[in-house]
Design a protein around this motif. Structure first.
Motif, PDB file in Angstrom:
ATOM      1  N   ALA A   1       0.837  -1.198   0.000  1.00 50.45           N
ATOM      2  CA  ALA A   1       0.000   0.000   0.000  1.00 50.45           C
ATOM      3  C   ALA A   1       0.872   1.248   0.000  1.00 50.45           C
ATOM      4  CB  ALA A   1      -0.920  -0.017   1.215  1.00 50.45           C
ATOM      5  N   GLY A   2       0.488   2.209  -0.837  1.00 51.65           N
ATOM      6  CA  GLY A   2       1.229   3.454  -0.950  1.00 51.65           C
ATOM      7  C   GLY A   2       2.150   3.507  -2.148  1.00 51.65           C
ATOM      8  N   ASP A   3       2.476   2.361  -2.742  1.00 50.79           N
ATOM      9  CA  ASP A   3       3.311   2.366  -3.946  1.00 50.79           C
ATOM     10  C   ASP A   3       2.572   3.039  -5.094  1.00 50.79           C
ATOM     11  OD1 ASP A   3       5.334   1.010  -2.678  1.00 50.79           O
ATOM     12  OD2 ASP A   3       4.844  -0.955  -3.521  1.00 50.79           O
ATOM     13  N   VAL A   4       3.319   3.758  -5.923  1.00 51.85           N
ATOM     14  CA  VAL A   4       2.756   4.339  -7.138  1.00 51.85           C
ATOM     15  C   VAL A   4       3.134   3.448  -8.307  1.00 51.85           C
ATOM     16  CG1 VAL A   4       2.689   6.351  -8.663  1.00 51.85           C
ATOM     17  CG2 VAL A   4       2.875   6.664  -6.187  1.00 51.85           C
ATOM     18  N   VAL A   5       2.131   3.049  -9.080  1.00 50.19           N
ATOM     19  CA  VAL A   5       2.338   2.079 -10.151  1.00 50.19           C
ATOM     20  C   VAL A   5       1.669   2.576 -11.428  1.00 50.19           C
ATOM     21  CG1 VAL A   5       2.497   0.113  -8.578  1.00 50.19           C
ATOM     22  CG2 VAL A   5       0.257   0.804  -9.483  1.00 50.19           C
ATOM     23  N   THR A   6       2.026   1.954 -12.514  1.00 53.40           N
ATOM     24  CA  THR A   6       1.378   2.231 -13.790  1.00 53.40           C
ATOM     25  C   THR A   6       1.095   0.914 -14.499  1.00 53.40           C
ATOM     26  OG1 THR A   6       1.514   3.500 -15.867  1.00 53.40           O
ATOM     27  CG2 THR A   6       3.549   2.480 -15.076  1.00 53.40           C
ATOM     28  N   GLY A   7       0.048   0.921 -15.302  1.00 51.87           N
ATOM     29  CA  GLY A   7      -0.322  -0.266 -16.057  1.00 51.87           C
ATOM     30  C   GLY A   7      -1.525   0.017 -16.916  1.00 51.87           C
ATOM     31  N   ASP A   8      -1.875  -0.953 -17.740  1.00 48.73           N
ATOM     32  CA  ASP A   8      -3.049  -0.849 -18.610  1.00 48.73           C
ATOM     33  C   ASP A   8      -4.238  -1.402 -17.831  1.00 48.73           C
ATOM     34  OD1 ASP A   8      -4.461  -0.273 -20.911  1.00 48.73           O
ATOM     35  OD2 ASP A   8      -4.066  -2.212 -21.839  1.00 48.73           O
ATOM     36  N   LEU A   9      -5.005  -0.507 -17.210  1.00 47.81           N
ATOM     37  CA  LEU A   9      -6.096  -0.909 -16.334  1.00 47.81           C
ATOM     38  C   LEU A   9      -7.433  -0.513 -16.948  1.00 47.81           C
ATOM     39  CD1 LEU A   9      -4.446   0.015 -12.913  1.00 47.81           C
ATOM     40  CD2 LEU A   9      -4.322  -2.109 -14.198  1.00 47.81           C
ATOM     41  N   LEU A  10      -8.370  -0.055 -16.139  1.00 49.43           N
ATOM     42  CA  LEU A  10      -9.707   0.281 -16.607  1.00 49.43           C
ATOM     43  C   LEU A  10      -9.949   1.779 -16.527  1.00 49.43           C
ATOM     44  CD1 LEU A  10     -11.845  -2.453 -14.777  1.00 49.43           C
ATOM     45  CD2 LEU A  10     -10.788  -2.601 -17.046  1.00 49.43           C
ATOM     46  N   TRP A  11     -10.951   2.243 -17.315  1.00 48.55           N
ATOM     47  CA  TRP A  11     -11.494   3.573 -17.086  1.00 48.55           C
ATOM     48  C   TRP A  11     -12.291   3.476 -15.782  1.00 48.55           C
ATOM     49  CZ3 TRP A  11     -13.387   7.293 -21.350  1.00 48.55           C
ATOM     50  CH2 TRP A  11     -12.522   7.286 -22.443  1.00 48.55           C
ATOM     51  N   ALA A  12     -11.627   3.547 -14.654  1.00 45.94           N
ATOM     52  CA  ALA A  12     -12.283   3.311 -13.373  1.00 45.94           C
ATOM     53  C   ALA A  12     -11.528   4.045 -12.281  1.00 45.94           C
ATOM     54  CB  ALA A  12     -12.338   1.814 -13.059  1.00 45.94           C
ATOM     55  N   GLU A  13     -12.245   4.365 -11.209  1.00 48.69           N
ATOM     56  CA  GLU A  13     -11.599   4.995 -10.067  1.00 48.69           C
ATOM     57  C   GLU A  13     -10.755   3.995  -9.292  1.00 48.69           C
ATOM     58  OE1 GLU A  13     -14.578   8.525  -8.688  1.00 48.69           O
ATOM     59  OE2 GLU A  13     -15.384   6.472  -8.538  1.00 48.69           O
ATOM     60  N   HIS A  14     -11.135   2.723  -9.318  1.00 54.44           N
ATOM     61  CA  HIS A  14     -10.372   1.645  -8.695  1.00 54.44           C
ATOM     62  C   HIS A  14     -10.398   0.441  -9.632  1.00 54.44           C
ATOM     63  CE1 HIS A  14     -11.723   4.109  -5.269  1.00 54.44           C
ATOM     64  NE2 HIS A  14     -10.606   3.729  -4.682  1.00 54.44           N
ATOM     65  N   ALA A  15      -9.308  -0.301  -9.644  1.00 51.63           N
ATOM     66  CA  ALA A  15      -9.244  -1.511 -10.463  1.00 51.63           C
ATOM     67  C   ALA A  15      -8.269  -2.489  -9.837  1.00 51.63           C
ATOM     68  CB  ALA A  15      -8.820  -1.184 -11.889  1.00 51.63           C
ATOM     69  N   VAL A  16      -8.523  -3.765 -10.063  1.00 52.69           N
ATOM     70  CA  VAL A  16      -7.636  -4.836  -9.615  1.00 52.69           C
ATOM     71  C   VAL A  16      -6.797  -5.290 -10.796  1.00 52.69           C
ATOM     72  CG1 VAL A  16      -7.600  -7.278  -8.956  1.00 52.69           C
ATOM     73  CG2 VAL A  16      -8.979  -5.658  -7.652  1.00 52.69           C
ATOM     74  N   ALA A  17      -5.522  -5.556 -10.534  1.00 49.37           N
ATOM     75  CA  ALA A  17      -4.623  -6.029 -11.591  1.00 49.37           C
ATOM     76  C   ALA A  17      -3.703  -7.092 -11.028  1.00 49.37           C
ATOM     77  CB  ALA A  17      -3.801  -4.875 -12.149  1.00 49.37           C
ATOM     78  N   ASP A  18      -3.280  -8.021 -11.881  1.00 49.32           N
ATOM     79  CA  ASP A  18      -2.227  -8.957 -11.510  1.00 49.32           C
ATOM     80  C   ASP A  18      -0.935  -8.177 -11.291  1.00 49.32           C
ATOM     81  OD1 ASP A  18      -3.917 -11.145 -11.754  1.00 49.32           O
ATOM     82  OD2 ASP A  18      -3.355 -11.511 -13.849  1.00 49.32           O
ATOM     83  N   ALA A  19      -0.142  -8.630 -10.378  1.00 51.70           N
ATOM     84  CA  ALA A  19       1.101  -7.923 -10.063  1.00 51.70           C
ATOM     85  C   ALA A  19       2.014  -7.798 -11.279  1.00 51.70           C
ATOM     86  CB  ALA A  19       1.829  -8.639  -8.930  1.00 51.70           C
ATOM     87  N   ASP A  20       2.024  -8.826 -12.124  1.00 49.51           N
ATOM     88  CA  ASP A  20       2.925  -8.776 -13.277  1.00 49.51           C
ATOM     89  C   ASP A  20       2.429  -7.855 -14.387  1.00 49.51           C
ATOM     90  OD1 ASP A  20       0.847 -10.289 -14.297  1.00 49.51           O
ATOM     91  OD2 ASP A  20       2.039 -12.094 -14.643  1.00 49.51           O
ATOM     92  N   GLU A  21       1.238  -7.262 -14.211  1.00 46.04           N
ATOM     93  CA  GLU A  21       0.723  -6.291 -15.169  1.00 46.04           C
ATOM     94  C   GLU A  21       1.076  -4.854 -14.794  1.00 46.04           C
ATOM     95  OE1 GLU A  21      -3.308  -8.697 -16.592  1.00 46.04           O
ATOM     96  OE2 GLU A  21      -3.454  -7.137 -15.057  1.00 46.04           O
ATOM     97  N   LEU A  22       1.764  -4.686 -13.673  1.00 46.55           N
ATOM     98  CA  LEU A  22       2.059  -3.349 -13.159  1.00 46.55           C
ATOM     99  C   LEU A  22       3.561  -3.099 -13.123  1.00 46.55           C
ATOM    100  CD1 LEU A  22      -0.381  -3.362 -10.115  1.00 46.55           C
ATOM    101  CD2 LEU A  22      -0.763  -2.243 -12.315  1.00 46.55           C
ATOM    102  N   GLN A  23       3.910  -1.826 -13.254  1.00 43.26           N
ATOM    103  CA  GLN A  23       5.295  -1.404 -13.083  1.00 43.26           C
ATOM    104  C   GLN A  23       5.332  -0.289 -12.045  1.00 43.26           C
ATOM    105  OE1 GLN A  23       4.009  -1.192 -16.557  1.00 43.26           O
ATOM    106  NE2 GLN A  23       4.357  -3.393 -16.501  1.00 43.26           N
ATOM    107  N   ARG A  24       6.328  -0.303 -11.207  1.00 38.94           N
ATOM    108  CA  ARG A  24       6.480   0.746 -10.207  1.00 38.94           C
ATOM    109  C   ARG A  24       6.924   2.038 -10.889  1.00 38.94           C
ATOM    110  NH1 ARG A  24       8.590  -2.057  -6.901  1.00 38.94           N
ATOM    111  NH2 ARG A  24       7.139  -2.161  -5.144  1.00 38.94           N
TER     112      ARG A  24
END
Length: 338
Positions: free
Chosen positions: A88-111
């Motif tokens: 919690a608190g990490d800033v990440v980027t990834g191809d997620l949803l047009w959404a205020e919150h979204a769940v993603a697999d860890a391997d879909e995100l980059q710090r």
């Protein structure tokens, strides 16, 4: 259960999209499963390629389904994590949803490394657009010192970086854009040698020829249509054309006649190559390292047009087709907690 909002594709547009093609819905906020992360969106990207995803499967290879949330590049803050890589608190980027919150697999995100620049740049000059510009120009375009490089949509997120990289590599740089404000930004701030306001030019072919008296060695095509038609006759022998986007055609209801003017390729032996930034996934870090240095040293400048409020995301997207943005178009969704 806590709730969140998301934009869904309400219908497939015919021609240029309208607000009727979008629906804002409230849903239960998802919970992360094993090796998943819950992300709160801070910034959301809107990009021209999204128009293709709104088409049906016969028109586009990977369309969004009507009734489903759309996807976007996102910079967000980790709210909850069931993955060892993030907390919690990490800033990440990834191809997620047009959404205020979204769940993603860890391997879909980059710090996101805030030391490289403001976190929003992970969606622009230090993200997908910047990497697209970097490898699209340097690998596909392959410019040499003294070449003439023409960039269409040169005031956009990709084109503005392409032009500056071309300048850094010792070429003559010519850009096309749709307003005098954009033309002035290209020449006065970004170091383009010349820029053409295609909306105020009666004879685009003549304007390109005058701006490129020694012909065109590299054409970075973000637009297609009449601008590409005007550049084509100016291609030099063994010129390179990098096809990145075709925004002039994205809203077409009929497929234009073409490809056109291919006889020019016989005479010039020019190379035309399409590009996808995903082909350079394993070289992403190499590009970001150099781009971040260029930004720090003021060799590359950038702009962000930030639309405030998640409810305004469709307006930000539709503005791309009106040419409203200079630089990267973003939606600010929420503030990062201190």
């Amino acid at each position: 259960m806590a709730e969140t909002r998301q934009w869904q594709l309400a219908s497939r547009p015919v021609g240029e999209p309208t607000m009727e093609n979008f629906e804002l819905v409230t849903v239960d906020r998802p919970e992360p499963g094993h090796d998943e992360v819950l992300v709160e969106t801070l910034y959301q990207s809107v990009d021209p390629y999204m128009r293709g995803r709104m088409r049906d499967a016969e028109s586009y290879a990977e369309p969004w389904d009507v009734g489903d949330p759309m996807k976007a590049g996102v910079v967000g803050e980790v709210v909850a994590s069931n993955a060892d890589e993030f907390e919690a608190g990490d800033v990440v980027t990834g191809d997620l949803l047009w959404a205020e919150h979204a769940v993603a697999d860890a391997d879909e995100l980059q710090r996101v490394n805030p030391d490289l620049g403001p976190i929003s740049t992970a969606l622009g000059v230090l993200g997908m657009p910047g990497v697209t510009a970097y490898w699209g120009l340097l690998d596909v375009g392959d410019p040499n010192p003294g070449d003439t490089v023409v960039v269409s949509a040169a005031a956009g997120a990709v084109g503005s970086v392409v032009g500056q990289l071309a300048r850094i590599n010792g070429t003559r740089v010519v850009g096309t854009a749709g307003s005098e404000e954009k033309v002035d930004w290209l020449t006065d701030e970004l170091g383009f040698d010349a820029a053409i306001n295609y909306k105020q030019t009666d004879d685009l072919s003549t304007a390109v020829a005058e701006a490129c008296p020694d012909g065109v060695d590299v054409y970075f095509d973000n637009v297609g249509g009449p601008i590409t038609d005007a550049v084509w006759p100016q291609l030099n022998d063994f010129a390179r054309v990098a096809v990145c986007g075709q925004i002039a055609l994205y809203n077409a209801t009929e497929v234009p006649t073409g490809p056109r003017k291919l006889a020019q390729l016989i005479q010039t032996r020019a190379k035309v190559e399409g590009l996808l930034v995903s082909d350079y996934q394993d070289r992403w870090g190499e590009a970001l390292q150099r781009l971040s240095r260029f930004v720090r040293e003021d060799e590359i400048r950038y702009r962000e047009n930030v639309v405030d409020g998640f409810e305004n995301a469709p307006d930000a997207f539709l503005g791309l087709f009106e040419g409203e943005n200079i630089g990267k178009q973003l939606v600010k969704v929420s503030e990062r907690e201190a």
